[in-house]
Design a protein around this motif. Sequence first.
Motif, PDB file in Angstrom:
ATOM      1  N   ALA A 132      62.440  70.189  97.039  1.00 12.59           N
ATOM      2  CA  ALA A 132      61.619  70.552  98.195  1.00 12.59           C
ATOM      3  C   ALA A 132      62.250  70.095  99.495  1.00 12.59           C
ATOM      4  O   ALA A 132      63.039  69.147  99.538  1.00 12.59           O
ATOM      5  CB  ALA A 132      60.226  69.939  98.065  1.00 12.59           C
TER       6      ALA A 132
ATOM      7  N   GLU B  42      50.593  65.623  99.623  1.00  5.95           N
ATOM      8  CA  GLU B  42      50.786  67.012  99.206  1.00  5.95           C
ATOM      9  C   GLU B  42      52.033  67.156  98.335  1.00  5.95           C
ATOM     10  O   GLU B  42      52.062  67.946  97.387  1.00  5.95           O
ATOM     11  CB  GLU B  42      50.878  67.931 100.427  1.00  5.95           C
TER      12      GLU B  42
ATOM     13  N   ALA C  57      51.072  65.730  94.897  1.00  5.74           N
ATOM     14  CA  ALA C  57      50.133  66.586  94.171  1.00  5.74           C
ATOM     15  C   ALA C  57      50.841  67.723  93.449  1.00  5.74           C
ATOM     16  O   ALA C  57      50.330  68.250  92.450  1.00  5.74           O
ATOM     17  CB  ALA C  57      49.095  67.152  95.136  1.00  5.74           C
ATOM     18  N   ARG C  58      52.024  68.089  93.934  1.00  8.03           N
ATOM     19  CA  ARG C  58      52.787  69.182  93.334  1.00  8.03           C
ATOM     20  C   ARG C  58      53.978  68.687  92.527  1.00  8.03           C
ATOM     21  O   ARG C  58      54.763  69.493  92.025  1.00  8.03           O
ATOM     22  CB  ARG C  58      53.236  70.156  94.433  1.00  8.03           C
ATOM     23  N   ASP C  59      54.130  67.366  92.440  1.00  6.17           N
ATOM     24  CA  ASP C  59      55.221  66.750  91.675  1.00  6.17           C
ATOM     25  C   ASP C  59      56.587  67.237  92.155  1.00  6.17           C
ATOM     26  O   ASP C  59      57.474  67.551  91.369  1.00  6.17           O
ATOM     27  CB  ASP C  59      55.049  67.029  90.173  1.00  6.17           C
ATOM     28  N   LEU C  60      56.733  67.291  93.489  1.00  2.00           N
ATOM     29  CA  LEU C  60      57.966  67.803  94.066  1.00  2.00           C
ATOM     30  C   LEU C  60      58.978  66.687  94.305  1.00  2.00           C
ATOM     31  O   LEU C  60      58.609  65.524  94.483  1.00  2.00           O
ATOM     32  CB  LEU C  60      57.672  68.498  95.400  1.00  2.00           C
TER      33      LEU C  60
ATOM     34  N   LYS D 220      58.436  78.618  97.192  1.00  2.00           N
ATOM     35  CA  LYS D 220      56.999  78.422  97.411  1.00  2.00           C
ATOM     36  C   LYS D 220      56.780  77.705  98.734  1.00  2.00           C
ATOM     37  O   LYS D 220      57.651  76.965  99.227  1.00  2.00           O
ATOM     38  CB  LYS D 220      56.386  77.607  96.273  1.00  2.00           C
TER      39      LYS D 220
ATOM     40  N   LEU E  43      61.904  72.443  91.495  1.00  2.00           N
ATOM     41  CA  LEU E  43      60.943  71.604  92.222  1.00  2.00           C
ATOM     42  C   LEU E  43      61.599  70.788  93.332  1.00  2.00           C
ATOM     43  O   LEU E  43      61.015  69.848  93.855  1.00  2.00           O
ATOM     44  CB  LEU E  43      60.151  70.689  91.277  1.00  2.00           C
TER      45      LEU E  43
ATOM     46  N   HIS F 102      53.698  75.612 101.263  1.00  2.00           N
ATOM     47  CA  HIS F 102      52.376  75.069 101.573  1.00  2.00           C
ATOM     48  C   HIS F 102      52.470  74.417 102.937  1.00  2.00           C
ATOM     49  O   HIS F 102      53.408  73.659 103.213  1.00  2.00           O
ATOM     50  CB  HIS F 102      51.944  74.027 100.523  1.00  2.00           C
TER      51      HIS F 102
ATOM     52  N   ASP G  17      60.631  76.793  92.917  1.00  2.00           N
ATOM     53  CA  ASP G  17      59.706  76.637  91.790  1.00  2.00           C
ATOM     54  C   ASP G  17      60.422  76.391  90.466  1.00  2.00           C
ATOM     55  O   ASP G  17      59.795  75.991  89.496  1.00  2.00           O
ATOM     56  CB  ASP G  17      58.810  77.877  91.688  1.00  2.00           C
TER      57      ASP G  17
ATOM     58  N   TRP H  38      59.586  74.754  98.596  1.00  2.00           N
ATOM     59  CA  TRP H  38      60.230  74.275  97.382  1.00  2.00           C
ATOM     60  C   TRP H  38      60.639  75.414  96.462  1.00  2.00           C
ATOM     61  O   TRP H  38      60.074  76.510  96.505  1.00  2.00           O
ATOM     62  CB  TRP H  38      59.350  73.271  96.646  1.00  2.00           C
TER      63      TRP H  38
END
Length: 216
Positions: free
Chosen positions: A28, A43, A46-49, A4, A26, A6, A23, A21
């Motif tokens: 990253a 950021e 917010a994505r719990d990476l 993924k 997770l 962003h 998926d 990252w």
Amino acid sequence: MSLKLHTVPVTPFAQNCSLLWCDVTLNAAIVDPGGDIERILAEVAARDLKVVKILLTHGHIDHAGATMPLARRLGVPVEGPQREESFWLDQLPNQGQMFGFPPAEAVTPDRWLEEGDTVTLGEETLEVLHCPGHTPGHVVFYSPAAGLLIAGDVLFQGSIGRTDFPRGNHQQLIDAIRGKLFVLPDETVVVPGHGPYTTIGDEKRHNPFVADARYR
């Protein structure tokens, strides 16, 4: 496909810092953290990476300026660019002063990258291509599975990287784009260091600096 992406625009140069990252795990990577650390980390949160590494395409201030404080804060290694880029990474403090950026530290990566190396991210693997010309040690990151290319300042939508900096080389840049990037599938999504995403096919057909009449 579990890779993924962003992008987070950072610094006054609106540089595309990329979060990549897996998926599934997770895990990253932060690619080219030029600045604005808190924005990047927001950021991530917010994505719990779980950030496991920082990747650098090259050593210009807007791509690498926040590397060392971010690496220390997260306790992660820095991978890339290719070792010729020490020319620019060693000059990051001077670059910061020259362009009015916050103070920057010189960077020595934990791992230099070479053509043909791979970078792992959870269950994902990125291929490393050495694409000099904009800078001598510039690398790009390519995921065949995701059809995704993190291109740094090599190739942009309708443009190419500048080669008027010290140790820039226009012919090297053209050769890298045509010989290493334009052989990738046309549908490959290109994430440049600045500006909108594009595709390899679109640039082969329409980029005025490197388009080939055969593809039009």
